[in-house]
Design a protein around this motif. Structure first.
Motif, PDB file in Angstrom:
ATOM      1  N   PRO A  27       0.814  -1.225   0.000  1.00 45.72           N
ATOM      2  CA  PRO A  27       0.000   0.000   0.000  1.00 45.72           C
ATOM      3  C   PRO A  27       0.843   1.268   0.000  1.00 45.72           C
ATOM      4  CG  PRO A  27      -0.171  -1.150   2.123  1.00 45.72           C
ATOM      5  CD  PRO A  27       0.495  -2.083   1.166  1.00 45.72           C
ATOM      6  N   GLU A  28       2.051   1.191   0.546  1.00 45.68           N
ATOM      7  CA  GLU A  28       2.907   2.374   0.587  1.00 45.68           C
ATOM      8  C   GLU A  28       3.438   2.768  -0.784  1.00 45.68           C
ATOM      9  OE1 GLU A  28       5.953   1.300   3.309  1.00 45.68           O
ATOM     10  OE2 GLU A  28       4.633   1.253   5.065  1.00 45.68           O
ATOM     11  N   THR A  29       3.435   1.838  -1.745  1.00 46.04           N
ATOM     12  CA  THR A  29       4.048   2.107  -3.051  1.00 46.04           C
ATOM     13  C   THR A  29       3.064   2.029  -4.214  1.00 46.04           C
ATOM     14  OG1 THR A  29       4.687  -0.236  -3.250  1.00 46.04           O
ATOM     15  CG2 THR A  29       6.300   1.274  -2.266  1.00 46.04           C
ATOM     16  N   ILE A  30       1.779   2.018  -3.924  1.00 46.74           N
ATOM     17  CA  ILE A  30       0.794   1.854  -5.000  1.00 46.74           C
ATOM     18  C   ILE A  30       0.933   2.926  -6.072  1.00 46.74           C
ATOM     19  CG2 ILE A  30      -1.665   2.181  -5.516  1.00 46.74           C
ATOM     20  CD1 ILE A  30      -2.371   0.414  -3.284  1.00 46.74           C
ATOM     21  N   ASP A  31       1.037   4.184  -5.669  1.00 50.80           N
ATOM     22  CA  ASP A  31       1.072   5.261  -6.650  1.00 50.80           C
ATOM     23  C   ASP A  31       2.260   5.131  -7.591  1.00 50.80           C
ATOM     24  OD1 ASP A  31      -1.232   6.333  -5.626  1.00 50.80           O
ATOM     25  OD2 ASP A  31      -0.203   7.757  -4.310  1.00 50.80           O
ATOM     26  N   ARG A  32       3.428   4.784  -7.051  1.00 49.07           N
ATOM     27  CA  ARG A  32       4.609   4.645  -7.900  1.00 49.07           C
ATOM     28  C   ARG A  32       4.512   3.427  -8.803  1.00 49.07           C
ATOM     29  NH1 ARG A  32       9.455   4.679  -3.911  1.00 49.07           N
ATOM     30  NH2 ARG A  32       7.819   4.106  -2.422  1.00 49.07           N
ATOM     31  N   ARG A  33       3.758   2.418  -8.388  1.00 46.71           N
ATOM     32  CA  ARG A  33       3.604   1.230  -9.222  1.00 46.71           C
ATOM     33  C   ARG A  33       2.644   1.470 -10.390  1.00 46.71           C
ATOM     34  NH1 ARG A  33       5.602  -3.452  -6.813  1.00 46.71           N
ATOM     35  NH2 ARG A  33       6.368  -3.079  -4.707  1.00 46.71           N
ATOM     36  N   ARG A  34       1.728   2.383 -10.235  1.00 41.41           N
ATOM     37  CA  ARG A  34       0.753   2.634 -11.296  1.00 41.41           C
ATOM     38  C   ARG A  34       1.416   3.153 -12.559  1.00 41.41           C
ATOM     39  NH1 ARG A  34      -4.695   3.278  -9.328  1.00 41.41           N
ATOM     40  NH2 ARG A  34      -4.785   3.481  -7.059  1.00 41.41           N
ATOM     41  N   SER A  35       2.416   4.009 -12.402  1.00 39.80           N
ATOM     42  CA  SER A  35       3.047   4.654 -13.546  1.00 39.80           C
ATOM     43  C   SER A  35       4.559   4.607 -13.413  1.00 39.80           C
ATOM     44  CB  SER A  35       2.596   6.113 -13.658  1.00 39.80           C
ATOM     45  OG  SER A  35       3.368   6.806 -14.625  1.00 39.80           O
ATOM     46  N   PRO A  36       5.268   4.029 -14.400  1.00 40.79           N
ATOM     47  CA  PRO A  36       6.730   4.013 -14.349  1.00 40.79           C
ATOM     48  C   PRO A  36       7.338   5.406 -14.196  1.00 40.79           C
ATOM     49  CG  PRO A  36       5.939   2.530 -16.049  1.00 40.79           C
ATOM     50  CD  PRO A  36       4.747   3.307 -15.564  1.00 40.79           C
ATOM     51  N   ARG A  37       6.665   6.429 -14.725  1.00 42.37           N
ATOM     52  CA  ARG A  37       7.224   7.781 -14.649  1.00 42.37           C
ATOM     53  C   ARG A  37       7.042   8.401 -13.264  1.00 42.37           C
ATOM     54  NH1 ARG A  37       5.985  10.116 -20.761  1.00 42.37           N
ATOM     55  NH2 ARG A  37       7.695   8.935 -21.746  1.00 42.37           N
ATOM     56  N   ASP A  38       6.198   7.797 -12.445  1.00 39.99           N
ATOM     57  CA  ASP A  38       6.149   8.230 -11.051  1.00 39.99           C
ATOM     58  C   ASP A  38       7.379   7.739 -10.295  1.00 39.99           C
ATOM     59  OD1 ASP A  38       3.825   9.635 -11.262  1.00 39.99           O
ATOM     60  OD2 ASP A  38       2.532   7.992 -10.602  1.00 39.99           O
ATOM     61  N   LEU A  39       7.949   6.628 -10.782  1.00 39.81           N
ATOM     62  CA  LEU A  39       9.176   6.101 -10.190  1.00 39.81           C
ATOM     63  C   LEU A  39      10.396   6.857 -10.705  1.00 39.81           C
ATOM     64  CD1 LEU A  39      10.533   3.937  -8.421  1.00 39.81           C
ATOM     65  CD2 LEU A  39      10.538   2.431 -10.426  1.00 39.81           C
ATOM     66  N   TRP A  40      10.413   7.152 -12.022  1.00 32.89           N
ATOM     67  CA  TRP A  40      11.527   7.889 -12.641  1.00 32.89           C
ATOM     68  C   TRP A  40      10.951   8.739 -13.783  1.00 32.89           C
ATOM     69  CZ3 TRP A  40      15.727   5.841 -16.422  1.00 32.89           C
ATOM     70  CH2 TRP A  40      16.750   6.797 -16.536  1.00 32.89           C
ATOM     71  N   PRO A  41      10.796  10.031 -13.582  1.00 35.46           N
ATOM     72  CA  PRO A  41      10.132  10.887 -14.575  1.00 35.46           C
ATOM     73  C   PRO A  41      10.787  10.889 -15.952  1.00 35.46           C
ATOM     74  CG  PRO A  41      10.313  12.017 -12.469  1.00 35.46           C
ATOM     75  CD  PRO A  41      11.122  10.771 -12.348  1.00 35.46           C
ATOM     76  N   ASN A  42      12.076  10.592 -16.039  1.00 32.55           N
ATOM     77  CA  ASN A  42      12.778  10.690 -17.317  1.00 32.55           C
ATOM     78  C   ASN A  42      12.678   9.443 -18.190  1.00 32.55           C
ATOM     79  OD1 ASN A  42      13.695  13.270 -16.653  1.00 32.55           O
ATOM     80  ND2 ASN A  42      15.554  12.493 -15.678  1.00 32.55           N
ATOM     81  N   VAL A  43      12.089   8.382 -17.672  1.00 28.61           N
ATOM     82  CA  VAL A  43      12.058   7.143 -18.441  1.00 28.61           C
ATOM     83  C   VAL A  43      11.176   7.284 -19.679  1.00 28.61           C
ATOM     84  CG1 VAL A  43      10.158   6.166 -17.064  1.00 28.61           C
ATOM     85  CG2 VAL A  43      11.735   4.646 -18.301  1.00 28.61           C
ATOM     86  N   ARG A  44      11.662   6.764 -20.803  1.00 23.94           N
ATOM     87  CA  ARG A  44      10.900   6.768 -22.055  1.00 23.94           C
ATOM     88  C   ARG A  44      10.516   5.349 -22.477  1.00 23.94           C
ATOM     89  NH1 ARG A  44      11.741  11.312 -25.191  1.00 23.94           N
ATOM     90  NH2 ARG A  44       9.988  10.508 -26.428  1.00 23.94           N
ATOM     91  N   SER A  45      11.434   4.413 -22.260  1.00 23.91           N
ATOM     92  CA  SER A  45      11.201   3.021 -22.658  1.00 23.91           C
ATOM     93  C   SER A  45      11.595   2.091 -21.514  1.00 23.91           C
ATOM     94  CB  SER A  45      12.027   2.658 -23.901  1.00 23.91           C
ATOM     95  OG  SER A  45      11.746   3.514 -24.975  1.00 23.91           O
ATOM     96  N   ILE A  46      10.943   0.941 -21.473  1.00 23.42           N
ATOM     97  CA  ILE A  46      11.273  -0.069 -20.467  1.00 23.42           C
ATOM     98  C   ILE A  46      11.589  -1.377 -21.179  1.00 23.42           C
ATOM     99  CG2 ILE A  46      10.472  -1.361 -18.464  1.00 23.42           C
ATOM    100  CD1 ILE A  46       8.557   0.986 -17.919  1.00 23.42           C
ATOM    101  N   VAL A  47      12.812  -1.827 -21.001  1.00 22.89           N
ATOM    102  CA  VAL A  47      13.234  -3.121 -21.542  1.00 22.89           C
ATOM    103  C   VAL A  47      12.950  -4.175 -20.481  1.00 22.89           C
ATOM    104  CG1 VAL A  47      15.164  -4.481 -22.423  1.00 22.89           C
ATOM    105  CG2 VAL A  47      15.072  -2.002 -22.876  1.00 22.89           C
ATOM    106  N   VAL A  48      12.184  -5.182 -20.835  1.00 23.54           N
ATOM    107  CA  VAL A  48      11.871  -6.270 -19.902  1.00 23.54           C
ATOM    108  C   VAL A  48      12.528  -7.542 -20.428  1.00 23.54           C
ATOM    109  CG1 VAL A  48      10.073  -7.510 -18.659  1.00 23.54           C
ATOM    110  CG2 VAL A  48       9.659  -5.167 -19.421  1.00 23.54           C
ATOM    111  N   VAL A  49      13.262  -8.214 -19.566  1.00 26.77           N
ATOM    112  CA  VAL A  49      13.940  -9.456 -19.949  1.00 26.77           C
ATOM    113  C   VAL A  49      13.418 -10.607 -19.101  1.00 26.77           C
ATOM    114  CG1 VAL A  49      16.030  -8.261 -20.712  1.00 26.77           C
ATOM    115  CG2 VAL A  49      15.849  -9.046 -18.341  1.00 26.77           C
ATOM    116  N   ALA A  50      13.510 -11.794 -19.659  1.00 28.16           N
ATOM    117  CA  ALA A  50      13.076 -13.002 -18.962  1.00 28.16           C
ATOM    118  C   ALA A  50      14.180 -14.046 -19.035  1.00 28.16           C
ATOM    119  CB  ALA A  50      11.799 -13.552 -19.595  1.00 28.16           C
ATOM    120  N   MET A  51      14.422 -14.697 -17.899  1.00 28.83           N
ATOM    121  CA  MET A  51      15.388 -15.792 -17.848  1.00 28.83           C
ATOM    122  C   MET A  51      14.683 -17.042 -17.359  1.00 28.83           C
ATOM    123  SD  MET A  51      19.109 -16.030 -15.903  1.00 28.83           S
ATOM    124  CE  MET A  51      19.871 -14.834 -17.011  1.00 28.83           C
TER     125      MET A  51
END
Length: 385
Positions: free
Chosen positions: A56-80
């Protein structure tokens, strides 16, 4: 930015990710809010997060990647892939052994993946600079920040969130570790993954504690992974028998997924299961003191829950084994320094030797001061019938 240069950079990214052992790589657009954020809000509002107060303490930042880091444009997701080389459910038929979730049978995946991600991100930024795309930045995350990796993995086209809420892949089935690179580069996003669960209910029906109120919903308070790892509270009595010999996590909903017919065995040596953690004997685990616990699980994610929580999980498994040979060892743990261990020793001894548990109750209550342990003694019936 040059679209041709960015396309070439993305090709480099995918090839370099494969070199580093990542089986899947996708790119998601960082703009906008994640729809999964609304599901998370409902999850928390209904109390299904249990004692995980950081959610519950981090819900707002989880909703939007830019709430976590305003400068982010793209997110690379990798799977192993960390697929097992044998059926992980077979150990459930060996009650004298402890069942450890596949992902925790070797090195801590956070350490393995984060190191590779840092290398991948560094090479990506250097490559962009060399291609004349200017100065850019990147941040890497592996399950330790308010990042919704599974919804992002779906958005990046790696697969889809199944009815058990985990990410599924046509190539690797259920067995996936995820990591992400947030970057200021404006890479072309991949098409989102498509839900291919259809009418299948295998994962929902397999859950020993009925932790899925509905498809795509999880009540963590009933989940064995939560009960054996996340919560430090005494595991409720209503779930103990259903836990069987699961002492750290649970793989049932992952292991029964039909998409695992496409899964591959883990190829990363640091993620291949240690032989001594595939089916460890419960009596050996019950004998662990703090030093021995730390030595056995050095470099393992199991180390994080601590000896007391781990041994208390093992006591529940011992009680469920109905193996009388464990009774003397369980009885000895009634004198352990940790209240959590003593509490579960009460329950386990009653499962193994009711007469002995009831015989010891009066004396134990005279000396026991911890209310949690006392409540376990009081919960025993008045007779062995």
């Amino acid at each position: 930015m040059s679209r041709a240069a960015l396309a070439s950079l993305k090709d480099f990214l995918q090839a370099d990710a494969r070199r580093l052992g990542f089986g899947g790589t996708g790119v998601a657009d960082a703009s906008g809010n994640l729809l999964a954020g609304e599901r998370l809000a409902d999850f928390v509002a209904e109390g299904r997060h249990g004692t995980m107060g950081w959610l519950p303490e981090t819900i707002d930042r989880r909703r939007s990647p830019r709430d976590l880091w305003p400068n982010v444009r793209s997110i690379v997701v990798v799977a192993m892939n960390y697929g097992p080389d044998e059926d992980p459910l077979e150990i459930l038929d060996r009650p004298e052994r402890g069942a450890i979730s596949v992902y925790a049978r070797h090195r801590d995946y956070h350490d393995v993946i984060k190191g590779r991600l840092k290398e991948l991100a560094g090479r990506l930024i250097a490559r962009a600079r060399g291609a004349g795309l200017g100065e850019h930045d990147a941040k890497v995350f592996v399950d330790t920040a308010p990042v919704m990796e599974k919804p992002l993995g779906e958005l990046a086209g790696l697969g889809w969130q199944g009815k058990h809420t985990n990410l599924l892949s046509r190539d690797f089935g259920s067995w996936l570790f995820l990591g992400s690179i947030f970057t200021t580069l404006d890479l072309e996003a991949d098409a989102p993954g498509l839900d291919r669960c259809g009418s299948c209910r295998a994962c929902l029906d397999a859950c020993p504690t009925h932790a899925f109120p509905a498809p795509y919903q999880l009540d963590a308070r009933r989940c064995i992974s939560y009960l054996t790892i996340e919560t430090k509270a005494v595991i409720p009595r209503e779930f103990r028998t259903a836990m069987g010999n699961r002492i750290y996590g649970c793989d049932d909903c992952l292991a029964v997924c039909p998409w695992n017919k496409f899964a591959q065995d883990a190829s990363e040596a640091k993620l291949i299961a240690r032989d001594d953690l595939k089916a460890p004997r419960l009596d050996a685990l019950l004998a662990l003191d703090d030093a021995a616990f730390r030595a056995l699980f050095s470099g393992s994610p199991i180390k994080r829950i601590g000896r007391d929580k781990f041994v208390s999980n093992c006591l529940i498994a011992a009680g469920n084994s109905h193996e009388p040979e464990f009774a003397p060892q369980v009885a000895a743990l009634l004198h352990d320094a940790a209240p959590l261990v003593r509490a579960m020793a009460v329950w386990a001894l009653f499962q193994l030797d009711r007469r002995e548990a009831l015989r010891l109750r009066v004396v134990a209550l005279d000396r026991e001061t911890d209310e949690t342990v006392r409540s376990e003694w009081h919960a025993l019936p008045e007779s062995q019938d």
